[in-house]
Scaffold this active site. Sequence first.
Site, PDB file in Angstrom:
ATOM      1  N   GLY A 199       0.834  -1.197   0.000  1.00  0.00           N
ATOM      2  CA  GLY A 199       0.000   0.000   0.000  1.00  0.00           C
ATOM      3  C   GLY A 199       0.870   1.249   0.000  1.00  0.00           C
TER       4      GLY A 199
ATOM      5  N   CYS B  98       5.122  -6.244   1.874  1.00  0.00           N
ATOM      6  CA  CYS B  98       5.491  -4.845   1.824  1.00  0.00           C
ATOM      7  C   CYS B  98       4.733  -4.040   2.889  1.00  0.00           C
ATOM      8  CB  CYS B  98       5.281  -4.291   0.419  1.00  0.00           C
ATOM      9  SG  CYS B  98       6.376  -2.894   0.112  1.00  0.00           S
ATOM     10  N   TYR B  99       3.784  -3.190   2.504  1.00  0.00           N
ATOM     11  CA  TYR B  99       3.039  -2.453   3.534  1.00  0.00           C
ATOM     12  C   TYR B  99       2.461  -3.428   4.554  1.00  0.00           C
ATOM     13  CZ  TYR B  99      -0.145   0.814   5.792  1.00  0.00           C
ATOM     14  OH  TYR B  99      -0.793   1.594   6.734  1.00  0.00           O
TER      15      TYR B  99
ATOM     16  N   HIS C  78       7.909  -7.957  -3.196  1.00  0.00           N
ATOM     17  CA  HIS C  78       6.629  -8.340  -3.800  1.00  0.00           C
ATOM     18  C   HIS C  78       6.728  -9.672  -4.545  1.00  0.00           C
ATOM     19  CE1 HIS C  78       4.391  -4.597  -3.108  1.00  0.00           C
ATOM     20  NE2 HIS C  78       5.568  -4.008  -3.203  1.00  0.00           N
TER      21      HIS C  78
ATOM     22  N   GLU D 250       4.420 -11.422  -5.669  1.00  0.00           N
ATOM     23  CA  GLU D 250       3.357 -11.549  -6.671  1.00  0.00           C
ATOM     24  C   GLU D 250       3.753 -10.988  -8.028  1.00  0.00           C
ATOM     25  OE1 GLU D 250       3.520  -9.476  -4.194  1.00  0.00           O
ATOM     26  OE2 GLU D 250       2.464  -7.590  -4.523  1.00  0.00           O
TER      27      GLU D 250
ATOM     28  N   ASP E 298     -16.274 -13.060 -22.352  1.00  0.00           N
ATOM     29  CA  ASP E 298     -17.033 -13.202 -21.106  1.00  0.00           C
ATOM     30  C   ASP E 298     -18.476 -13.626 -21.349  1.00  0.00           C
ATOM     31  OD1 ASP E 298     -14.672 -12.331 -20.044  1.00  0.00           O
ATOM     32  OD2 ASP E 298     -15.360 -10.283 -19.681  1.00  0.00           O
TER      33      ASP E 298
ATOM     34  N   LYS F 214      -9.850 -13.147 -15.722  1.00  0.00           N
ATOM     35  CA  LYS F 214      -9.973 -13.383 -17.162  1.00  0.00           C
ATOM     36  C   LYS F 214      -9.368 -14.726 -17.597  1.00  0.00           C
ATOM     37  CE  LYS F 214     -11.248 -11.360 -21.059  1.00  0.00           C
ATOM     38  NZ  LYS F 214     -12.462 -10.532 -21.197  1.00  0.00           N
TER      39      LYS F 214
HETATM   40  N1  GLN Z   1       4.356   2.698   1.514  1.00  0.00           N
HETATM   41  C1  GLN Z   1       5.241   1.709   2.035  1.00  0.00           C
HETATM   42  C2  GLN Z   1       6.700   2.040   1.734  1.00  0.00           C
HETATM   43  O1  GLN Z   1       6.951   2.967   1.032  1.00  0.00           O
HETATM   44  C3  GLN Z   1       4.876   0.343   1.443  1.00  0.00           C
HETATM   45  C4  GLN Z   1       5.132   0.292  -0.032  1.00  0.00           C
HETATM   46  C5  GLN Z   1       4.508  -0.907  -0.674  1.00  0.00           C
HETATM   47  O2  GLN Z   1       3.658  -1.590  -0.123  1.00  0.00           O
HETATM   48  N2  GLN Z   1       4.874  -1.147  -1.922  1.00  0.00           N
HETATM   49  O3  GLN Z   1       7.591   1.369   2.188  1.00  0.00           O
END
Ligand code: GLN
Length: 530
Positions: free
Chosen positions: A61, A88-89, A175, A177, A233, A376
């Site tokens: 986030g 991450c966040y 990340h 993902e 779809d 999709k």
């Molecule tokens: N905002 C947070 C940071 O800058 C998390 C970033 C993110 O989730 N990609 O570290």
Amino acid sequence: MDKESGLSMEKVIVIDFGGQYNQLVARRVRECNVYCEIYSYKTDIEQIKAMKPKGIILTGGPNSCYEESSPSYSKVLFELGIPVLGLCYGAQLMMHVLGGRVEKAPVREYGKIEVTVESSSALFADVSETTVCWMSHNDYISQAAPSFSICAHTADCPVAAAECVEKKLYAIQFHPEVLHTVEGTKMIYNFVRGICGCMGTWRMDSFVEESVKHIREQVGDGKVLLALSGGVDSSVAAGLLSRAIGKQLTCVFVDHGLLRKDEGDEVEAVFGRDGDFDLNFIRVNAQERYYAKLAGVTEPERKRKIIGEEFIRVFEEEAKKIGTVDFLAQGTIYPDVVESGLGGESAVIKSHHNVGGLPDYVDFKEIIEPLRNLFKDEVRKAGLELGIPEKLVFRQPFPGPGLGIRIIGEITAEKVRIVQDADAIYREEVDRAVAVYAKEHGTMAVWKPDQYFAALTNMRSVGVMGDERTYDYAVALRAVKTVDFMTAECAEIPFAVLQTVMNRIINEVRGVNRVVYDLTSKPPGTIEFE
Ligand code: GLN
């Protein structure tokens, strides 16, 4: 038992903190054959508990978790005994809530970064000791929460991953993902299949089977009406409903005369009387009616509007002939649901109007959206499962207004013919070249475009053919590489292929004496022309 889809199954919940990749997280989980849904961080913990998830993933986030106004989540989430993975966040928040420290990073990391992992951690089982991962953060975990141990680091990031095995809590700064994280899929697999213990029961064959059962229960002996566009779809929705309720389904297919070459007949061949599906199929040949309405109109937005309104009118007339229906079916898919902010509130079946944009005008009792939980690629797999031809299942994206917005300026039957013929040649040659490349090299050509089509410019210019002066149209060829269709780059189709296309179009399509290749990326251009 999942209320909405009728699917009884193991489920992982993704809690969304506003990251760009939230849908990707869910897709990766589903690629591990584990069903997964996305919910806002505002979703009440009781609601989450009631879904009995096998695991929970917190997304990235844009905020900084140590700021007062930033999205947060109840600490109780980490005490449920359900495995939680923070990304991450999500990772930073987990540490922050549980007593670790998160602050502005002395060195921000962005892009592909080499990470050193403890391969003894269950999260990194079978992952190489140093592995390239995608990083995107300004903050960092300067101190892991008590009882956590650090299980990955980078040169600039002391806590690239941490775990508390006993409580089944895992935090990853990067990340997994994103495909740039080379072994990311393995990490997600390790979490959902290993740590959460999911068996991997989410498969398209069982989806089809369970949906059929569910649709039968929901529809009873009611009548269902579906607007079939010929797109992926609505075609898959038609196939699924047909399998479930046969002739209780009526599909109305409006041929507005702005489809690709032979497309109307192809749709009819699949779903019409001689096709393989048991349903009532009504084809409305509304070409003349559309061309009349569009005569003299050049402004793109007006064209779009006329095409849309006329569709509703034609559909309405057909619906009236059928009389009252019990259900109106729509091919809404999961990204539509997530993007309209409706994800997770299982009662939203009724607020469909926000999603698909189909109308109030038809008399129906309820909306039915059999694909609303699918991405999709899953829709396509379900389509194959249902026996819908590959040609239709892997059709390129095609705008609702069809060729109407690939003909710059006024639309006429003549111009439609030109663009249909040119486009068919172009697609045929590109497909052939892609196939030849794959055969010769044993791999997919890097230039293989994700979307490619011909458009008719409104420009006429002078040429010479057979010693005679011509004054004809220029056809524009478009081909783009894109992952998400939000941004795109021109595809580098080999020159020889373009030349073949040019030759064939000039020779075979009357009314064209010039072919140009569009090099524009998006932004600043759009993929379509109008
Ligand atoms: N905002 C947070 C940071 O800058 C998390 C970033 C993110 O989730 N990609 O570290």
